[in-house]
Scaffold this active site. Structure first.
Site, mmCIF file in Angstrom:
data_model
loop_
_atom_site.group_PDB
_atom_site.id
_atom_site.type_symbol
_atom_site.label_atom_id
_atom_site.label_comp_id
_atom_site.label_asym_id
_atom_site.label_seq_id
_atom_site.Cartn_x
_atom_site.Cartn_y
_atom_site.Cartn_z
ATOM 1 C CD GLU A 1 54.953 16.804 59.047
ATOM 2 O OE1 GLU A 1 55.113 17.943 58.578
ATOM 3 O OE2 GLU A 1 54.530 16.597 60.201
ATOM 4 C CG HIS B 1 57.109 28.541 57.817
ATOM 5 N ND1 HIS B 1 55.828 28.995 58.016
ATOM 6 C CD2 HIS B 1 56.979 27.309 57.269
ATOM 7 C CE1 HIS B 1 54.973 28.084 57.587
ATOM 8 N NE2 HIS B 1 55.629 27.049 57.138
ATOM 9 C CG PHE C 1 59.432 25.111 58.162
ATOM 10 C CD1 PHE C 1 60.189 26.228 57.809
ATOM 11 C CD2 PHE C 1 58.771 24.417 57.167
ATOM 12 C CE1 PHE C 1 60.278 26.638 56.484
ATOM 13 C CE2 PHE C 1 58.857 24.816 55.837
ATOM 14 C CZ PHE C 1 59.607 25.933 55.488
ATOM 15 C CD GLU D 1 54.056 18.431 62.911
ATOM 16 O OE1 GLU D 1 52.896 18.312 63.371
ATOM 17 O OE2 GLU D 1 54.267 18.842 61.754
ATOM 18 C CG ASP E 1 58.863 27.757 62.980
ATOM 19 O OD1 ASP E 1 58.730 28.944 63.275
ATOM 20 O OD2 ASP E 1 59.791 27.337 62.247
#
Lengths: 322, 353
Positions: A30, A128, A84, A61, A86
């Site tokens: 992204e 994050h 990130f 994702e 996460d």
């Protein structure tokens, strides 16, 4: 000839080298193209290699990981960025159930690299700042690597791309621009998937990976003792021989994680030592990790939960006096 | 029934693109799928197949017709538990297949997998996983790779009505639509996901939803093997010529329970009876018989082949327990997906044109 690189530029250099040497390698993620990535790891790559090999994806994702699996099986070498680390939770199923089990079930190799910017320390808050490595250590079929230095950041990204398996590449955000080093500006060679002894010592072993290696180094510099630091570098495979050998030399061990305490990578290390290194121990196996809470936003809260220099020093002193 | 929403795209024309050999092959592979699964069910009931057994009775036309329309270099990612015919058309060894079903030592899965959860890299098939529709996303990745390398190939994936509820379905459709990728989504609408009817899966028909993703979509009779072939063949042409993805809804019916453990008491009997009268194999056999194809000879050959395969499979040992370990990681070079046999005669004619 040597050149100074940050940890972030080392990752970029490794990526660039592999894209130049192997036209099967391409990047996907992204905002990695026009923006160059949220952290600018791929800054300028779209201009250099074109939008076909530096692909901006939808915010998807599972799509990124699943499409990378298909591309990898088709013969390409995808390197994907989670904006990130996460967010890998959204691609978890594709990673754990599709990619990780593919070779065992079907004899089909999935050579993909997944870059996860991880870690806290800058008020990123609960979504994050995570360190999700233990999720993947528990899932068969995924390699997990976590460089701490400039040299290993560039060497391990090369190793990851050339590995015929899915590799989770943990890049600690707090190291991106803080860690700098002079490195040879020639060819980047792959880093072996083994641990690295940061410094030798005889009184105590501190075992860490990623950003916690630097925390350990700062703490040790202020302690009057002969302390060994072992940088794991890779969590899967885990360099069990290096861990046990170091503990056998020092007899005492402190294991560090920035991740949450329960079932962290360090818990596996501690369990290994208890199981197979018990007779070489002169004291209890100690662990330091974040408590089992989401990583909070406000600086005093965040600093309270992340294991810092003082906590490491205190734990080390306790073991040295044991 | 068979409301073809886009007649042109279904590729129907006066002259059939299928030769007599193609048509006999379509019938034979549908019969083979049914015969293998009937044997598998029998072995399950005898306690020789561990776990459960999943079959695709009534849905044979979908996987056989779709796979027949592909070039051998077009990967399938993946055939699902109603799609054994896709594996058979690509040439799965029957003895090894029965050993795989029974958890015996075998070259297909080495005992690490069961039922229809297998694939064959060398035949261009990636095995399914149980999380649906994960493999749709993987098919999109194949299509992306083919586009990047400028290859005239497409990827095909199967999915069911239940799979349309999950996010991966959306991500695959959206991604394929954005990049107009060469991928075929075969929607196997068998009316029920385990016990859940389509009315509890979606408020808007997935065929209508496809437009929202920029994916061309059509609905066909999934029990008509030639209609499935024609729609897939047209979708493939569209895909490799840069026309983007196609969703083909094949309307069909799951005639058995979800698995052999499921008596499907929740299904309405009269609905099943209605669909039984439209059995894809019986109707096609009648059609070919009328065209003087020796249907009985095909059936006899299938029965004999399957019977011999079962006998041979029984001689195989169970795997060594230590086979459970190893191969979690690839140690050598990563070998990419291979190429299966090309079945449709039209590809050979294409080359000589």
């Amino acid at each position: 000839m040597s050149t100074e690189r940050t940890y972030l530029h080392a990752i970029s250099a490794g990526l660039r080298q592999e894209m130049e040497r192997d036209d099967r390698v391409f990047l996907m993620g992204e905002d990695i193209g026009a923006l160059g990535g949220a952290f600018k790891v791929t800054d300028g790559f779209a201009e250099e290699f074109g939008s076909d090999r530096v692909r901006d994806t939808p915010i998807a994702e599972a799509g990124i990981v699943g499409a990378a699996v298909g591309a990898a099986i088709a013969g390409l070498r995808p390197v994907c960025e989670m904006q990130f680390g996460d967010f890998v939770a959204c691609g978890f199923d594709q990673l754990v159930n599709v990619a990780g089990k593919m070779h065992y079930r079907l004899g089909l190799a999935v050579p993909l690299t997944l870059r996860l910017p991880t870690g806290g320390g800058f008020s990123g808050g609960p979504f994050h700042s995570q360190n999700p490595e233990a999720w993947f250590m528990h899932a068969p079929g995924l390699r997990v690597v976590a460089p701490a230095t400039v040299r290993d950041a560039q060497g391990l990204i090369v190793s990851a791309i050339r590995d015929p398996n899915p590799v989770i590449f943990l890049e600690h955000k707090n190291l991106y621009r803080r860690v700098k080093d002079d490195v040879d500006d020639g060819e980047i060679f792959p880093t072996p998937l083994t641990a690295r002894t940061v410094r030798h010592g005889s009184d105590l072993t501190i075992i860490a990976y990623g950003a916690m290696v630097h925390t350990a180094e700062r703490a040790v510099a202020e302690l009057d003792a002969d302390i060994e630091i072992l940088d794991l570098r890779t969590l899967v495979p885990l360099d069990e021989g290096a861990i046990l050998a170091s503990v056998a030399r020092t007899g005492k061990v402190l294991v560090l994680d920035e991740a949450n305490y329960t079932c962290a990578a360090g818990a596996q290390v501690a369990s290994l030592i208890a199981d197979r290194g018990f007779e070489t121990l002169d004291g209890p196996v100690r662990r330091l990790a974040a408590p089992d809470v989401p990583i909070p936003f406000s600086p005093p809260l965040e600093q309270f939960v992340l294991p810092g220099d003082d906590a490491v020093k205190e734990a080390a002193r306790g073991l040295l006096e044991y | 029934m068979a409301a073809t929403r886009d007649a042109d795209a279904a590729g129907q024309s006066d002259r059939s693109p299928l030769t007599d050999t193609d048509r006999a092959g379509l019938l034979e592979y549908m019969m083979l799928m049914r015969a293998v699964e009937e044997e598998g069910l029998r072995l399950y009931k005898q306690g020789k197949v561990p776990g459960s057994f999943y079959d695709g009775r009534g849905q044979e036309a979908v996987c056989v017709g779709a796979t027949w329309a592909l070039h051998g270099s077009d990967p399938i990612s993946s055939p699902l538990i109603r799609d054994l015919g896709a594996h058979l058309v690509r040439g799965t060894d029957l003895v090894e297949l029965f050993r795989h079903y029974m958890g015996r030592s075998n070259t297909i899965s080495r005992g690490r997998e069961g039922n229809v959860h297998f694939g064959d890299r060398t035949k261009g098939i990636v095995g399914m996983i149980s999380m649906l529709p994960d493999m749709m996303v993987v098919a999109v990745g194949f299509a992306m790779a083919f586009r990047m390398r400028g290859e005239r190939r497409c990827a095909l994936t199967f999915f069911g009505d239940g799979a349309t509820s999950r996010g991966d379905w959306h991500e695959a459709m959206n991604w394929a639509g954005i990049d107009q990728l060469p991928v075929i989504f075969v929607f196997e609408n068998n009316q029920t996901a385990y016990s859940t009817p389509t009315s509890r899966q979606f408020a808007v028909d997935p065929v209508d939803r496809a437009a929202g993703y920029g994916v061309h979509a059509i609905t066909i009779d999934g029990n008509d093997v030639e209609a499935v072939f024609a729609a897939t063949s047209a979708a493939r042409t569209r895909a490799v010529e840069g026309g983007g993805p196609t969703l083909i809804e094949t309307q069909t019916m799951r005639m058995h329970g979800h698995g052999a453990h499921d008596d499907a008491g929740y299904m309405e009997k009269d609905v099943l009876e209605k669909w039984a009268a439209r059995d894809p194999i019986n109707s096609y056999a009648e059609r070919l018989r009328a065209d003087r194809v020796d249907v009985d000879a095909i059936q006899a050959r299938v029965t004999e082949t399957v019977s011999e395969a079962v006998d041979a499979a029984m001689t195989g040992p169970m795997p060594e327990p230590s086979e459970a370990l190893g191969d979690v990681f690839c140690q050598g070079e990563a070998e990419p997906i291979g190429e299966g046999p090309t079945r449709w005669s039209g590809f050979a004619q294409e080359v000589t044109k």
